[in-house]
Design a protein around this motif. Structure first.
Motif, PDB file in Angstrom:
ATOM      1  N   LEU A 103      -7.579 -36.964   5.192  1.00 54.90           N
ATOM      2  CA  LEU A 103      -6.347 -37.175   5.905  1.00 54.90           C
ATOM      3  C   LEU A 103      -5.922 -38.632   5.343  1.00 54.90           C
ATOM      4  CD1 LEU A 103      -7.466 -35.522   9.503  1.00 54.90           C
ATOM      5  CD2 LEU A 103      -6.383 -34.695   7.432  1.00 54.90           C
TER       6      LEU A 103
ATOM      7  N   VAL B 261      -3.098 -39.854   9.093  1.00 59.75           N
ATOM      8  CA  VAL B 261      -3.161 -39.299  10.124  1.00 59.75           C
ATOM      9  C   VAL B 261      -3.558 -39.885  11.453  1.00 59.75           C
ATOM     10  CG1 VAL B 261      -3.651 -37.022  11.448  1.00 59.75           C
ATOM     11  CG2 VAL B 261      -3.094 -37.047   8.901  1.00 59.75           C
TER      12      VAL B 261
ATOM     13  N   ASP C 263      -2.823 -39.077  15.025  1.00 56.65           N
ATOM     14  CA  ASP C 263      -2.705 -38.318  16.194  1.00 56.65           C
ATOM     15  C   ASP C 263      -4.117 -37.717  16.228  1.00 56.65           C
ATOM     16  OD1 ASP C 263      -2.410 -36.687  18.345  1.00 56.65           O
ATOM     17  OD2 ASP C 263      -0.460 -35.885  17.780  1.00 56.65           O
TER      18      ASP C 263
ATOM     19  N   ASN D  12      -3.834 -33.841  15.896  1.00 53.84           N
ATOM     20  CA  ASN D  12      -3.838 -33.175  14.699  1.00 53.84           C
ATOM     21  C   ASN D  12      -5.180 -33.140  13.801  1.00 53.84           C
ATOM     22  OD1 ASN D  12      -0.981 -32.521  14.277  1.00 53.84           O
ATOM     23  ND2 ASN D  12      -0.664 -34.454  13.775  1.00 53.84           N
TER      24      ASN D  12
ATOM     25  N   SER E  34      -6.005 -44.923  11.189  1.00 53.52           N
ATOM     26  CA  SER E  34      -6.339 -43.567  11.355  1.00 53.52           C
ATOM     27  C   SER E  34      -6.881 -42.938  12.621  1.00 53.52           C
ATOM     28  CB  SER E  34      -7.224 -42.896  10.327  1.00 53.52           C
ATOM     29  OG  SER E  34      -7.658 -41.593  10.342  1.00 53.52           O
TER      30      SER E  34
ATOM     31  N   SER F 106       0.254 -38.398   6.715  1.00 47.53           N
ATOM     32  CA  SER F 106       0.465 -38.768   7.858  1.00 47.53           C
ATOM     33  C   SER F 106       1.757 -38.294   8.297  1.00 47.53           C
ATOM     34  CB  SER F 106       0.844 -40.357   8.025  1.00 47.53           C
ATOM     35  OG  SER F 106       2.225 -40.524   7.281  1.00 47.53           O
ATOM     36  N   GLU F 107       1.766 -38.048   9.765  1.00 51.23           N
ATOM     37  CA  GLU F 107       2.922 -37.230  10.561  1.00 51.23           C
ATOM     38  C   GLU F 107       4.390 -37.644  10.249  1.00 51.23           C
ATOM     39  OE1 GLU F 107       0.245 -38.861  11.967  1.00 51.23           O
ATOM     40  OE2 GLU F 107      -0.848 -37.653  13.016  1.00 51.23           O
TER      41      GLU F 107
ATOM     42  N   ASN G 209       4.223 -29.764  10.489  1.00 56.12           N
ATOM     43  CA  ASN G 209       3.368 -30.614  11.141  1.00 56.12           C
ATOM     44  C   ASN G 209       2.263 -31.079  10.056  1.00 56.12           C
ATOM     45  OD1 ASN G 209       0.607 -30.612  12.899  1.00 56.12           O
ATOM     46  ND2 ASN G 209       2.148 -32.002  14.160  1.00 56.12           N
ATOM     47  N   ALA G 210       1.472 -31.887  10.367  1.00 50.23           N
ATOM     48  CA  ALA G 210       0.450 -32.279   9.564  1.00 50.23           C
ATOM     49  C   ALA G 210      -1.008 -31.226   9.584  1.00 50.23           C
ATOM     50  CB  ALA G 210      -0.238 -33.634   9.516  1.00 50.23           C
ATOM     51  N   SER G 211      -1.090 -30.827  10.759  1.00 57.70           N
ATOM     52  CA  SER G 211      -2.338 -30.031  11.006  1.00 57.70           C
ATOM     53  C   SER G 211      -1.842 -28.461  10.580  1.00 57.70           C
ATOM     54  CB  SER G 211      -2.600 -29.916  12.593  1.00 57.70           C
ATOM     55  OG  SER G 211      -1.561 -29.774  13.258  1.00 57.70           O
TER      56      SER G 211
END
Length: 317
Positions: free
Chosen positions: A170, A173, A175, A178, A201, A268-269, A296-298
């Motif tokens: 990641l 990221v 959040d 996420n 992060s 990142s988001e 969305n990242a996830s």
């Protein structure tokens, strides 16, 4: 006349003539300002009986330094994985539930203290732990802060596996929701672990634990001091690094590297992949979607992991 001899032996007093010699040079300090006061007060407090359920001050400080994992699934998963814990809190008047029964049984078998509290007390503990309004479902586990893996150890774990290495990194990221969601997808598609940067992060906190539904209890997470250097080290070990970005030069369904040893990097988001991380990637892949919306990242991580699992499954048939 001869001088009169003085009376021998101690006198009864000076009659106040020596009073000035007994006076201090300045005013006497109040008791609470003297060096021994705090220690004496602690000693008195230790002798004083404590109300039932109240921990000593030192234990309370240790509890404040620990984390509180809440929710039935995360608690049960953490106990199953043998995550170090000191207390299991059960809200009284809980409805019968297999997860509650299992949590109490496993905690008892491991010697973890089981404490029954009111829901109001459990709400208060969640709030003091930085989780106001947390949906604890009547169950909370007091655990120590997460212990990250070393980047090298995670690589060894992946290389020693019977399947091709698959690691998710990641890049910025922030959040924790996420992070938890990516962990859940990574565990579902048999990734060997996650790598996150040490700074700027999201970290493995209770929010991430909750979102991961407990999968962080069995999925290793490594923390890299420098993510770019970690990716370069993985490349030297034979892994291919694939970044996910809407402006990628390769469509994910056409990614030929999917069946090989792989690191999937999720940006990142808001900003996506950072410049240095992007330059470290062997390929930057995009996920074909309709419309102008971005993923969305996830969600992007879940889609990429599914595609890798599908391609690997097709190849093995």
């Amino acid at each position: 006349m001869p001088a009169k001899k003085s009376k021998k032996g101690p006198t009864k007093g000076s009659g106040g003539k020596g009073r000035r010699s007994l006076e201090g040079k300045s005013g006497t300090l109040p008791a609470e300002q003297r060096h021994w006061y705090e220690g004496k007060q602690r000693a008195r407090a230790a002798k004083r009986p404590r109300p039932a359920g109240e921990a000593p001050a030192r234990q309370q400080r240790r509890a404040a330094d620990s984390d509180l994992l809440v929710g039935r699934n995360p608690v049960v998963e953490a106990l199953r994985a043998g995550m170090p814990a000191s207390r299991l809190f059960l809200a009284n008047s809980l409805d019968p539930d297999e997860r509650v029964t299992e949590a109490a049984r496993v905690a008892g078998d491991r010697g973890i203290e089981v404490v029954e509290v009111t829901r109001a007390e459990l709400d208060r503990r969640c709030e003091s732990n930085g989780q106001p309004g947390a949906a604890h479902q009547g169950l909370a586990l007091q655990v120590r802060p997460y212990r990250y893996w070393a980047v090298e150890d995670l690589l060894d774990r992946a290389l020693e596996s019977d399947t091709a290495p698959l690691i998710v990194a990641l890049d910025g990221v922030t959040d924790p929701h996420n992070l938890g969601a990516v962990a859940r997808s990574a565990a579902a598609f048999d990734a060997h672990g996650l790598v996150i940067p040490e700074r700027r992060s999201a970290s493995v906190n209770m929010t991430a634990w909750k979102t991961s539904a407990g999968t962080l209890a069995r999925l290793p997470v490594a923390q890299a001091t420098n993510l770019t250097r970690a990716l370069e080290a993985y490349k030297k070990a034979g892994l291919f690094v694939v970044g996910l970005d809407a402006g990628g030069d390769t469509s994910l369904p056409e990614l030929e590297l999917a069946t090989g040893p792989l690191v999937i990097v999720v940006g990142s988001e808001g900003k996506g992949l950072s410049r240095l991380v992007r330059e470290s990637c062997d390929v930057v892949a995009s996920i074909p979607i309709g419309g102008a919306e971005s993923l969305n990242a996830s969600v992007a991580a879940g889609v990429a992991l599914y595609e890798v699992a599908r391609r690997r499954g097709t190849e093995s048939e």
